[in-house]
Design a protein around this motif. Structure first.
Motif, PDB file in Angstrom:
ATOM      1  N   ARG A  87     -24.668  20.123 -14.012  1.00 38.96           N
ATOM      2  CA  ARG A  87     -23.785  19.157 -14.105  1.00 38.96           C
ATOM      3  C   ARG A  87     -22.309  19.822 -13.764  1.00 38.96           C
ATOM      4  NH1 ARG A  87     -23.336  14.875 -18.659  1.00 38.96           N
ATOM      5  NH2 ARG A  87     -25.466  15.395 -18.777  1.00 38.96           N
ATOM      6  N   VAL A  88     -21.551  19.118 -12.913  1.00 36.31           N
ATOM      7  CA  VAL A  88     -20.401  19.546 -12.223  1.00 36.31           C
ATOM      8  C   VAL A  88     -19.177  18.776 -12.901  1.00 36.31           C
ATOM      9  CG1 VAL A  88     -18.946  20.277 -10.295  1.00 36.31           C
ATOM     10  CG2 VAL A  88     -21.342  20.700 -10.150  1.00 36.31           C
ATOM     11  N   GLU A  89     -18.177  19.212 -13.118  1.00 37.13           N
ATOM     12  CA  GLU A  89     -16.949  18.295 -13.575  1.00 37.13           C
ATOM     13  C   GLU A  89     -16.228  17.792 -12.276  1.00 37.13           C
ATOM     14  OE1 GLU A  89     -12.778  20.090 -15.357  1.00 37.13           O
ATOM     15  OE2 GLU A  89     -14.411  20.189 -16.992  1.00 37.13           O
ATOM     16  N   GLY A  90     -16.088  16.234 -12.541  1.00 35.23           N
ATOM     17  CA  GLY A  90     -15.343  15.755 -11.544  1.00 35.23           C
ATOM     18  C   GLY A  90     -16.408  14.977 -10.316  1.00 35.23           C
ATOM     19  N   HIS A  91     -15.818  14.608  -9.293  1.00 34.89           N
ATOM     20  CA  HIS A  91     -16.510  13.716  -8.210  1.00 34.89           C
ATOM     21  C   HIS A  91     -16.680  14.815  -7.294  1.00 34.89           C
ATOM     22  CE1 HIS A  91     -17.830  10.581  -5.464  1.00 34.89           C
ATOM     23  NE2 HIS A  91     -16.692  11.246  -4.842  1.00 34.89           N
ATOM     24  N   VAL A  92     -17.712  15.066  -6.923  1.00 34.43           N
ATOM     25  CA  VAL A  92     -18.199  15.904  -5.612  1.00 34.43           C
ATOM     26  C   VAL A  92     -17.979  15.139  -4.336  1.00 34.43           C
ATOM     27  CG1 VAL A  92     -19.349  17.637  -4.380  1.00 34.43           C
ATOM     28  CG2 VAL A  92     -19.112  17.725  -6.935  1.00 34.43           C
ATOM     29  N   SER A  93     -17.159  15.220  -3.337  1.00 38.62           N
ATOM     30  CA  SER A  93     -17.102  14.532  -2.166  1.00 38.62           C
ATOM     31  C   SER A  93     -18.589  14.597  -1.555  1.00 38.62           C
ATOM     32  CB  SER A  93     -16.105  14.890  -1.284  1.00 38.62           C
ATOM     33  OG  SER A  93     -16.175  16.119  -1.000  1.00 38.62           O
ATOM     34  N   GLN A  94     -18.871  13.758  -0.488  1.00 39.39           N
ATOM     35  CA  GLN A  94     -19.883  13.971   0.377  1.00 39.39           C
ATOM     36  C   GLN A  94     -20.039  15.098   1.292  1.00 39.39           C
ATOM     37  OE1 GLN A  94     -22.706  12.515   0.449  1.00 39.39           O
ATOM     38  NE2 GLN A  94     -22.356  10.609  -0.654  1.00 39.39           N
ATOM     39  N   THR A  95     -18.564  15.592   1.684  1.00 43.97           N
ATOM     40  CA  THR A  95     -18.591  16.879   2.352  1.00 43.97           C
ATOM     41  C   THR A  95     -18.820  17.764   1.724  1.00 43.97           C
ATOM     42  OG1 THR A  95     -16.821  15.616   3.915  1.00 43.97           O
ATOM     43  CG2 THR A  95     -16.825  17.933   3.891  1.00 43.97           C
ATOM     44  N   LEU A  96     -18.333  18.038   0.303  1.00 42.95           N
ATOM     45  CA  LEU A  96     -18.528  19.215  -0.207  1.00 42.95           C
ATOM     46  C   LEU A  96     -19.944  19.112  -0.856  1.00 42.95           C
ATOM     47  CD1 LEU A  96     -16.952  21.424  -1.623  1.00 42.95           C
ATOM     48  CD2 LEU A  96     -16.356  20.127  -3.545  1.00 42.95           C
ATOM     49  N   ALA A  97     -20.637  18.054  -1.251  1.00 42.64           N
ATOM     50  CA  ALA A  97     -22.289  18.176  -1.441  1.00 42.64           C
ATOM     51  C   ALA A  97     -22.803  18.845  -0.386  1.00 42.64           C
ATOM     52  CB  ALA A  97     -22.592  16.610  -1.541  1.00 42.64           C
ATOM     53  N   LYS A  98     -22.645  18.707   0.850  1.00 38.01           N
ATOM     54  CA  LYS A  98     -23.346  19.134   2.126  1.00 38.01           C
ATOM     55  C   LYS A  98     -23.338  20.786   1.861  1.00 38.01           C
ATOM     56  CE  LYS A  98     -22.459  15.479   5.295  1.00 38.01           C
ATOM     57  NZ  LYS A  98     -21.698  15.190   6.383  1.00 38.01           N
ATOM     58  N   ALA A  99     -22.594  21.522   0.984  1.00 35.43           N
ATOM     59  CA  ALA A  99     -22.643  22.660   0.715  1.00 35.43           C
ATOM     60  C   ALA A  99     -23.957  23.298   0.046  1.00 35.43           C
ATOM     61  CB  ALA A  99     -21.403  23.397   0.175  1.00 35.43           C
TER      62      ALA A  99
ATOM     63  N   PHE B 135     -20.928  27.435  -6.032  1.00 36.21           N
ATOM     64  CA  PHE B 135     -20.036  26.429  -7.043  1.00 36.21           C
ATOM     65  C   PHE B 135     -18.785  27.147  -7.287  1.00 36.21           C
ATOM     66  CE2 PHE B 135     -24.315  24.681  -8.195  1.00 36.21           C
ATOM     67  CZ  PHE B 135     -23.781  23.256  -7.953  1.00 36.21           C
ATOM     68  N   GLN B 136     -18.848  28.433  -7.573  1.00 42.18           N
ATOM     69  CA  GLN B 136     -17.670  29.171  -8.246  1.00 42.18           C
ATOM     70  C   GLN B 136     -16.710  29.192  -6.834  1.00 42.18           C
ATOM     71  OE1 GLN B 136     -18.063  33.237  -9.507  1.00 42.18           O
ATOM     72  NE2 GLN B 136     -16.244  32.985 -10.492  1.00 42.18           N
ATOM     73  N   SER B 137     -17.177  29.578  -5.638  1.00 45.06           N
ATOM     74  CA  SER B 137     -16.173  29.996  -4.498  1.00 45.06           C
ATOM     75  C   SER B 137     -15.659  28.674  -3.774  1.00 45.06           C
ATOM     76  CB  SER B 137     -17.035  30.536  -3.339  1.00 45.06           C
ATOM     77  OG  SER B 137     -18.221  29.608  -3.118  1.00 45.06           O
ATOM     78  N   LEU B 138     -16.389  27.475  -4.038  1.00 46.23           N
ATOM     79  CA  LEU B 138     -15.847  26.229  -3.906  1.00 46.23           C
ATOM     80  C   LEU B 138     -14.903  25.602  -5.137  1.00 46.23           C
ATOM     81  CD1 LEU B 138     -18.917  24.711  -2.355  1.00 46.23           C
ATOM     82  CD2 LEU B 138     -16.922  25.604  -1.298  1.00 46.23           C
TER      83      LEU B 138
END
Length: 65
Positions: A6-18, A50-53
């Motif tokens: 579970r990650v705080e906030g909304h993860v964009s589609q672009t970021l989810a590709k990581a 997660f941390q680096s992003l």
């Protein structure tokens, strides 16, 4: 092993590709990523990503098989 992260906030589609190995869904103020984790090294690699992003992990759970 399968994990749910579970990650705080909304993860964009672009970021989810990581995280191509994980599926994700956005629910009321957080994003839930889930999927297979091969071993402990893979898990720590995910946490490093997660941390680096700049993503804040709020909860990490191993799911039953």
């Amino acid at each position: 092993m399968r994990y749910e992260i579970r990650v705080e906030g909304h993860v964009s589609q672009t970021l989810a590709k990581a995280f191509p190995e994980l599926d994700h869904v956005t629910i009321a103020g957080y994003t839930l990523l889930f999927g297979p984790v091969v071993d402990e090294a893979h898990l720590y690699g995910l946490l490093d990503r997660f941390q680096s992003l700049g993503l804040r992990v709020r909860e990490l759970r191993q799911l039953p098989d």
